[in-house]
Write an enzyme that holds these catalytic residues in place. Structure first.
Site, PDB file in Angstrom:
ATOM      1  N   HIS A 206      35.706  42.794  31.943  1.00 40.24           N
ATOM      2  CA  HIS A 206      35.743  42.798  33.412  1.00 40.24           C
ATOM      3  C   HIS A 206      36.498  44.039  33.890  1.00 40.24           C
ATOM      4  O   HIS A 206      37.549  44.365  33.337  1.00 40.24           O
ATOM      5  CB  HIS A 206      36.442  41.531  33.917  1.00 40.24           C
ATOM      6  CG  HIS A 206      36.317  41.318  35.387  1.00 40.24           C
ATOM      7  ND1 HIS A 206      37.055  42.017  36.318  1.00 40.24           N
ATOM      8  CD2 HIS A 206      35.515  40.479  36.099  1.00 40.24           C
ATOM      9  CE1 HIS A 206      36.716  41.612  37.539  1.00 40.24           C
ATOM     10  NE2 HIS A 206      35.787  40.684  37.431  1.00 40.24           N
ATOM     11  N   CYS A 244      31.445  43.928  37.840  1.00 39.17           N
ATOM     12  CA  CYS A 244      31.939  43.244  39.046  1.00 39.17           C
ATOM     13  C   CYS A 244      31.892  44.222  40.222  1.00 39.17           C
ATOM     14  O   CYS A 244      32.684  45.157  40.283  1.00 39.17           O
ATOM     15  CB  CYS A 244      33.354  42.722  38.812  1.00 39.17           C
ATOM     16  SG  CYS A 244      34.048  41.924  40.277  1.00 39.17           S
ATOM     17  N   HIS A 271      29.037  40.070  38.252  1.00 39.40           N
ATOM     18  CA  HIS A 271      29.692  39.478  39.418  1.00 39.40           C
ATOM     19  C   HIS A 271      29.191  40.272  40.614  1.00 39.40           C
ATOM     20  O   HIS A 271      29.354  41.490  40.636  1.00 39.40           O
ATOM     21  CB  HIS A 271      31.213  39.653  39.352  1.00 39.40           C
ATOM     22  CG  HIS A 271      31.890  38.785  38.333  1.00 39.40           C
ATOM     23  ND1 HIS A 271      33.258  38.804  38.148  1.00 39.40           N
ATOM     24  CD2 HIS A 271      31.401  37.874  37.463  1.00 39.40           C
ATOM     25  CE1 HIS A 271      33.582  37.928  37.202  1.00 39.40           C
ATOM     26  NE2 HIS A 271      32.475  37.366  36.757  1.00 39.40           N
ATOM     27  N   ASP A 316      31.168  36.034  43.502  1.00 33.97           N
ATOM     28  CA  ASP A 316      32.579  36.146  43.104  1.00 33.97           C
ATOM     29  C   ASP A 316      33.409  35.662  44.270  1.00 33.97           C
ATOM     30  O   ASP A 316      32.925  34.888  45.098  1.00 33.97           O
ATOM     31  CB  ASP A 316      32.853  37.592  42.680  1.00 33.97           C
ATOM     32  CG  ASP A 316      33.996  37.710  41.679  1.00 33.97           C
ATOM     33  OD1 ASP A 316      34.735  36.743  41.497  1.00 33.97           O
ATOM     34  OD2 ASP A 316      34.138  38.788  41.079  1.00 33.97           O
ATOM     35  N   HIS A 317      34.653  36.085  44.352  1.00 27.28           N
ATOM     36  CA  HIS A 317      35.544  35.582  45.398  1.00 27.28           C
ATOM     37  C   HIS A 317      34.820  35.426  46.729  1.00 27.28           C
ATOM     38  O   HIS A 317      34.068  36.299  47.138  1.00 27.28           O
ATOM     39  CB  HIS A 317      36.699  36.554  45.636  1.00 27.28           C
ATOM     40  CG  HIS A 317      37.420  36.921  44.386  1.00 27.28           C
ATOM     41  ND1 HIS A 317      38.336  37.939  44.338  1.00 27.28           N
ATOM     42  CD2 HIS A 317      37.374  36.413  43.130  1.00 27.28           C
ATOM     43  CE1 HIS A 317      38.818  38.043  43.115  1.00 27.28           C
ATOM     44  NE2 HIS A 317      38.242  37.133  42.357  1.00 27.28           N
ATOM     45  N   TYR A 330      38.269  31.002  45.662  1.00 31.38           N
ATOM     46  CA  TYR A 330      37.365  30.161  44.874  1.00 31.38           C
ATOM     47  C   TYR A 330      37.018  28.833  45.539  1.00 31.38           C
ATOM     48  O   TYR A 330      36.993  27.789  44.898  1.00 31.38           O
ATOM     49  CB  TYR A 330      37.923  29.970  43.456  1.00 31.38           C
ATOM     50  CG  TYR A 330      37.705  31.197  42.611  1.00 31.38           C
ATOM     51  CD1 TYR A 330      36.457  31.426  42.034  1.00 31.38           C
ATOM     52  CD2 TYR A 330      38.696  32.156  42.443  1.00 31.38           C
ATOM     53  CE1 TYR A 330      36.225  32.573  41.289  1.00 31.38           C
ATOM     54  CE2 TYR A 330      38.467  33.309  41.706  1.00 31.38           C
ATOM     55  CZ  TYR A 330      37.225  33.508  41.136  1.00 31.38           C
ATOM     56  OH  TYR A 330      36.982  34.643  40.411  1.00 31.38           O
TER      57      TYR A 330
HETATM   58  C1  CS2 Z   1      38.697  37.629  39.034  1.00 30.38           C
HETATM   59  C2  CS2 Z   1      39.384  37.799  37.702  1.00 30.38           C
HETATM   60  O1  CS2 Z   1      37.332  39.251  39.897  1.00 30.38           O
HETATM   61  C3  CS2 Z   1      37.378  38.232  39.238  1.00 30.38           C
HETATM   62  O2  CS2 Z   1      36.350  37.751  38.783  1.00 30.38           O
HETATM   63  O3  CS2 Z   1      38.629  36.330  39.483  1.00 30.38           O
HETATM   64  O4  CS2 Z   1      40.405  36.884  37.587  1.00 30.38           O
HETATM   65  C4  CS2 Z   1      38.514  37.732  36.485  1.00 30.38           C
HETATM   66  O5  CS2 Z   1      38.108  36.433  36.263  1.00 30.38           O
HETATM   67  C5  CS2 Z   1      39.206  38.231  35.241  1.00 30.38           C
HETATM   68  O6  CS2 Z   1      39.763  39.460  35.454  1.00 30.38           O
HETATM   69  C6  CS2 Z   1      38.251  38.331  34.068  1.00 30.38           C
HETATM   70  O7  CS2 Z   1      38.968  38.405  32.881  1.00 30.38           O
HETATM   71 MN    MN Z   2      34.893  39.725  39.313  1.00 34.80          MN
END
Ligand code: CS2
Ligand code: MN
Length: 351
Positions: A206, A244, A271, A316-317, A330
């Site tokens: 990530h 991501c 993501h 994602d978030h 979340y």
């Molecule tokens: C976050 C991180 O951006 C995301 O997805 O929620 O906590 C992510 O899960 C970790 O960095 C992955 O190891």
């Molecule tokens: Mn992410």
């Protein structure tokens, strides 16, 4: 493309499997054993317990996020070998249980950083906000304390045990430069990737969030060039990236569409979320809709579609909307809206 939804587990999440079931299109939960400390081997019974729960609701457990990497591995300490052996054993067990992708990160000390977890947007919803000037000048211990004092302090990556020895950890990283971190990542990957290959697992690193060094700690998963380097450290389909868009998108110089085109066959997990970046370097998380932020959401989905993407994807978030009480970023509602938006784009591309 297979849609996933992050779930923190029974009793650990305001969102239930029954809720997730009512979001159209979700095939897999994205899960972890959040109570196992980084570096320890995962117990098979606990893995199978989650598998059973997921399957009863009609989901697979194909994607784990994350199996966290012990700091000694990132620091390159002699003790890393013990933790790497544990990691390998966990990979084997997850492979046996049917897991296909393991997401992880290689950020020293902290996972993602924000200065405000509930900053109000124009529509009255709240979302996570990063004020650059504040992070640039604040003592990290103060920031950590502020977050720990927050009653909603339940973010992943901010587990209390990770933060206990903060001063000690900062000292340990004093002489670790980006190049050292890259070498320590190489050492880790060289050890685990053969085990992943044997067990049909793809590792997916990530990106760092935000994608630049903070508090004088090095960060390396920040740009197209660095991701290219990581993929070459061990040139195997099992060595991949969790692309991501929200993390990388916090730096407007990152051309995510171009990254998807270049790394397509090494992205087992995506993501897809939006952020709005301001000129002074601040950013706020927004709805997934392209117009609400600065990330090219439609272009990203098009690039995945054009490259024949058949990996896993998740929203994602999200924002906190409709008075929902949930883990920061979340909640159920905004991530469910996010899924419908992503599926809407995807379906129209399928025509
Ligand atoms: C976050 C991180 O951006 C995301 O997805 O929620 O906590 C992510 O899960 C970790 O960095 C992955 O190891
Ligand atoms: Mn992410």
């Amino acid at each position: 493309m297979k849609m996933g939804f992050r779930w923190y587990g029974e009793g650990n999440d305001s969102v239930t499997l029954n809720h997730i079931k009512q979001i159209p299109g979700v095939e897999t939960i994205v899960w972890s054993l959040h109570d196992v400390p980084a570096g320890e081997e995962w117990p098979m019974e606990k893995i199978l317990e989650v598998k059973k729960q997921a399957e009863q609701s009609g989901f697979t457990i194909d994607v784990v996020e994350s199996v966290n990497v012990h700091e000694d591995i990132k620091l390159g300490l002699p003790s890393r070998d013990v933790y790497i052996e544990n990691y390998k054993r966990t990979i084997k067990k997850l492979g046996k249980a049917g897991v296909k992708v393991i997401c992880y990160n290689f950020m020293p000390v902290f996972d993602w950083i924000r200065t405000d977890l509930f900053k109000e947007l124009e529509d009255g919803s709240t979302a996570m906000f990063y004020e650059k000037a504040e992070v640039d000048q604040i003592d990290p211990i103060v920031l950590v304390q502020r977050i720990a004092d927050n009653p909603n302090y339940t973010m992943s990556g901010w587990e209390p045990e990770r933060l206990e020895n903060l001063t000690k950890l900062f000292n340990a990283y004093k002489d670790i430069k980006e190049e050292d971190l890259m070498n320590n990542l190489r050492y880790f990957l060289e050890a685990i990737i053969p085990v992943c290959e044997e067990n049909a697992i793809k590792m997916a690193i990530h990106p760092d969030d935000p994608p630049w060094p903070i508090f004088g700690l090095p960060r390396i998963i920040t740009s197209q060039e660095n991701i290219r380097r990581v993929l070459q450290l061990v040139d195997s389909p099992s060595n991949g990236v969790t692309l991501c868009s929200g993390s990388l998108g916090a730096n407007p110089n990152n051309d995510i569409v171009n990254m998807i085109r270049e790394f397509a066959d090494r992205i087992p997990f995506a993501h897809v979320r939006n952020v709005r970046v301001y000129e002074n370097g601040d950013f706020i998380e927004t709805s997934h809709r392209a117009q609400d932020g600065t990330v090219d959401m439609v272009g990203i989905m098009k690039a995945y579609h054009e490259s024949g993407f058949n990996g896993y994807i998740r929203p994602d978030h999200g924002r906190h909307i409709w008075d929902e009480k949930c883990r920061p970023g979340y909640g159920l509602y905004d991530r469910a809206l996010g899924i419908m938006y992503l599926l809407g784009i995807w379906d129209s591309l399928e025509q």
